[in-house]
Write an enzyme that holds these catalytic residues in place. Structure first.
Site, PDB file in Angstrom:
ATOM      1  N   ARG A  84     -72.392  20.992 -36.900  1.00  0.00           N
ATOM      2  CA  ARG A  84     -73.204  19.787 -37.027  1.00  0.00           C
ATOM      3  C   ARG A  84     -74.675  20.143 -37.191  1.00  0.00           C
ATOM      4  O   ARG A  84     -75.240  20.867 -36.383  1.00  0.00           O
ATOM      5  CB  ARG A  84     -73.005  18.895 -35.802  1.00  0.00           C
ATOM      6  CG  ARG A  84     -73.919  17.693 -35.705  1.00  0.00           C
ATOM      7  CD  ARG A  84     -73.473  16.582 -36.635  1.00  0.00           C
ATOM      8  NE  ARG A  84     -74.341  15.426 -36.520  1.00  0.00           N
ATOM      9  CZ  ARG A  84     -74.101  14.383 -35.715  1.00  0.00           C
ATOM     10  NH1 ARG A  84     -73.021  14.362 -34.968  1.00  0.00           N
ATOM     11  NH2 ARG A  84     -74.928  13.365 -35.669  1.00  0.00           N
ATOM     12  N   ARG A  93     -71.462  14.096 -41.806  1.00  0.00           N
ATOM     13  CA  ARG A  93     -71.407  15.040 -40.700  1.00  0.00           C
ATOM     14  C   ARG A  93     -70.036  15.683 -40.560  1.00  0.00           C
ATOM     15  O   ARG A  93     -69.014  15.072 -40.865  1.00  0.00           O
ATOM     16  CB  ARG A  93     -71.853  14.376 -39.388  1.00  0.00           C
ATOM     17  CG  ARG A  93     -71.048  13.251 -38.856  1.00  0.00           C
ATOM     18  CD  ARG A  93     -71.630  11.848 -39.105  1.00  0.00           C
ATOM     19  NE  ARG A  93     -73.041  11.706 -39.240  1.00  0.00           N
ATOM     20  CZ  ARG A  93     -73.860  11.256 -38.275  1.00  0.00           C
ATOM     21  NH1 ARG A  93     -73.383  10.917 -37.107  1.00  0.00           N
ATOM     22  NH2 ARG A  93     -75.126  11.126 -38.501  1.00  0.00           N
ATOM     23  N   ASP A  96     -68.855  14.217 -35.267  1.00  0.00           N
ATOM     24  CA  ASP A  96     -69.679  13.331 -34.443  1.00  0.00           C
ATOM     25  C   ASP A  96     -68.841  12.939 -33.229  1.00  0.00           C
ATOM     26  O   ASP A  96     -67.716  12.454 -33.380  1.00  0.00           O
ATOM     27  CB  ASP A  96     -70.062  12.092 -35.264  1.00  0.00           C
ATOM     28  CG  ASP A  96     -70.999  11.147 -34.525  1.00  0.00           C
ATOM     29  OD1 ASP A  96     -71.810  11.617 -33.704  1.00  0.00           O
ATOM     30  OD2 ASP A  96     -70.918   9.921 -34.779  1.00  0.00           O
ATOM     31  N   ASP A  98     -69.193  10.694 -29.782  1.00  0.00           N
ATOM     32  CA  ASP A  98     -70.022   9.715 -29.072  1.00  0.00           C
ATOM     33  C   ASP A  98     -69.303   9.217 -27.825  1.00  0.00           C
ATOM     34  O   ASP A  98     -68.103   8.933 -27.873  1.00  0.00           O
ATOM     35  CB  ASP A  98     -70.308   8.503 -29.974  1.00  0.00           C
ATOM     36  CG  ASP A  98     -71.186   8.840 -31.172  1.00  0.00           C
ATOM     37  OD1 ASP A  98     -72.009   9.768 -31.068  1.00  0.00           O
ATOM     38  OD2 ASP A  98     -71.032   8.173 -32.208  1.00  0.00           O
TER      39      ASP A  98
HETATM   40  N1  PH2 Z   1     -70.759   7.268 -38.366  1.00  0.00           N
HETATM   41  C1  PH2 Z   1     -72.009   7.075 -38.686  1.00  0.00           C
HETATM   42  C2  PH2 Z   1     -72.425   6.249 -39.828  1.00  0.00           C
HETATM   43  N2  PH2 Z   1     -71.365   5.591 -40.476  1.00  0.00           N
HETATM   44  N3  PH2 Z   1     -69.083   5.134 -40.812  1.00  0.00           N
HETATM   45  C3  PH2 Z   1     -67.811   5.320 -40.447  1.00  0.00           C
HETATM   46  N4  PH2 Z   1     -66.843   4.689 -41.121  1.00  0.00           N
HETATM   47  N5  PH2 Z   1     -67.461   6.135 -39.409  1.00  0.00           N
HETATM   48  C4  PH2 Z   1     -68.402   6.809 -38.694  1.00  0.00           C
HETATM   49  O1  PH2 Z   1     -68.047   7.555 -37.747  1.00  0.00           O
HETATM   50  C5  PH2 Z   1     -69.758   6.646 -39.049  1.00  0.00           C
HETATM   51  C6  PH2 Z   1     -70.070   5.778 -40.124  1.00  0.00           C
HETATM   52  C7  PH2 Z   1     -73.058   7.691 -37.875  1.00  0.00           C
HETATM   53  O2  PH2 Z   1     -72.630   8.124 -36.655  1.00  0.00           O
HETATM   54 MG    MG Z   2     -73.327  10.731 -32.440  1.00  0.00          MG
HETATM   55 MG    MG Z   3     -71.804   8.056 -34.218  1.00  0.00          MG
END
Ligand code: PH2
Ligand code: MG
Ligand code: MG
Length: 177
Positions: A84, A93, A96, A98
């Site tokens: 990342r 990315r 990710d 969270d």
């Molecule tokens: N994460 C983002 C921005 N946009 N869109 C989808 N479909 N899934 C994601 O995990 C995602 C995103 C920034 O964290």
């Molecule tokens: Mg994040």
């Molecule tokens: Mg995110």
């Protein structure tokens, strides 16, 4: 209940998005943090104004007594190992991770900008507006309520715009261990 969201839309050192997500779950449990359940992997429409590839998203139910800030640090370490880079906000990315909800705790909520991106905000400040978080989440935690809005994932998904925000395009896999 602790819920994390996983996402990837870019090939990295751990391979394709699906491999990176599965590997991330293994890394979490290898560090002694129990992954009690994981959702299927969902192909989702990229959310936000940056044109980019479709995402693969999932959610996991975590069991641990480590504090949220320690868990966040651990997740950031795993993201770094997965290649990342701190590129554009909301850009593509390799991985990710969270924290969506940590035991129903409300902390730094509605703070405009997380200080240096390191301070944990609970619940995740945008999760309630994103289908790509809520759909996998309701699979692993059907009884979950949003700690602030006191609504279930299905109710949040009925709010105007939410089902379209990072909409689920298809299911990419069955759920696993
Ligand atoms: N994460 C983002 C921005 N946009 N869109 C989808 N479909 N899934 C994601 O995990 C995602 C995103 C920034 O964290
Ligand atoms: Mg994040
Ligand atoms: Mg995110």
């Amino acid at each position: 209940m602790i819920i994390i969201a996983l996402g990837s839309n870019m090939h990295g050192p751990w391979g394709m998005p699906c491999a990176a997500i599965i590997r991330a779950l293994k890394e979490i449990s290898d560090r002694g943090v129990k992954v009690a359940a994981r959702s299927k992997l969902y192909v989702t429409k990229p959310y936000g104004s940056i044109p980019q590839a479709a995402f693969l998203n999932a959610a996991a139910l975590i069991e641990t007594s480590i504090p949220a800030s320690t868990l966040l640090r651990l997740l950031k370490e795993i993201e770094a190992q997965a290649g990342r880079k701190q590129t554009a906000h909301w850009g593509p990315r390799t991985l990710d991770l969270d924290i969506i909800d940590y035991k129903g705790r409300i902390c730094n909520w509605k703070m405009k900008k997380p200080i240096l991106g390191r301070r944990v905000i609970l619940p995740h400040p945008e999760a309630h507006k994103r289908a790509f978080v809520l759909v996998p989440l309701q699979e692993v935690a059907p009884s979950w309520h949003h700690p602030v809005y006191r609504l279930k994932a299905a109710q949040l998904l009925r709010m105007p715009g939410t089902a379209q925000a990072g909409a689920v395009l298809e299911t990419a896999s069955s759920s696993g261990p």
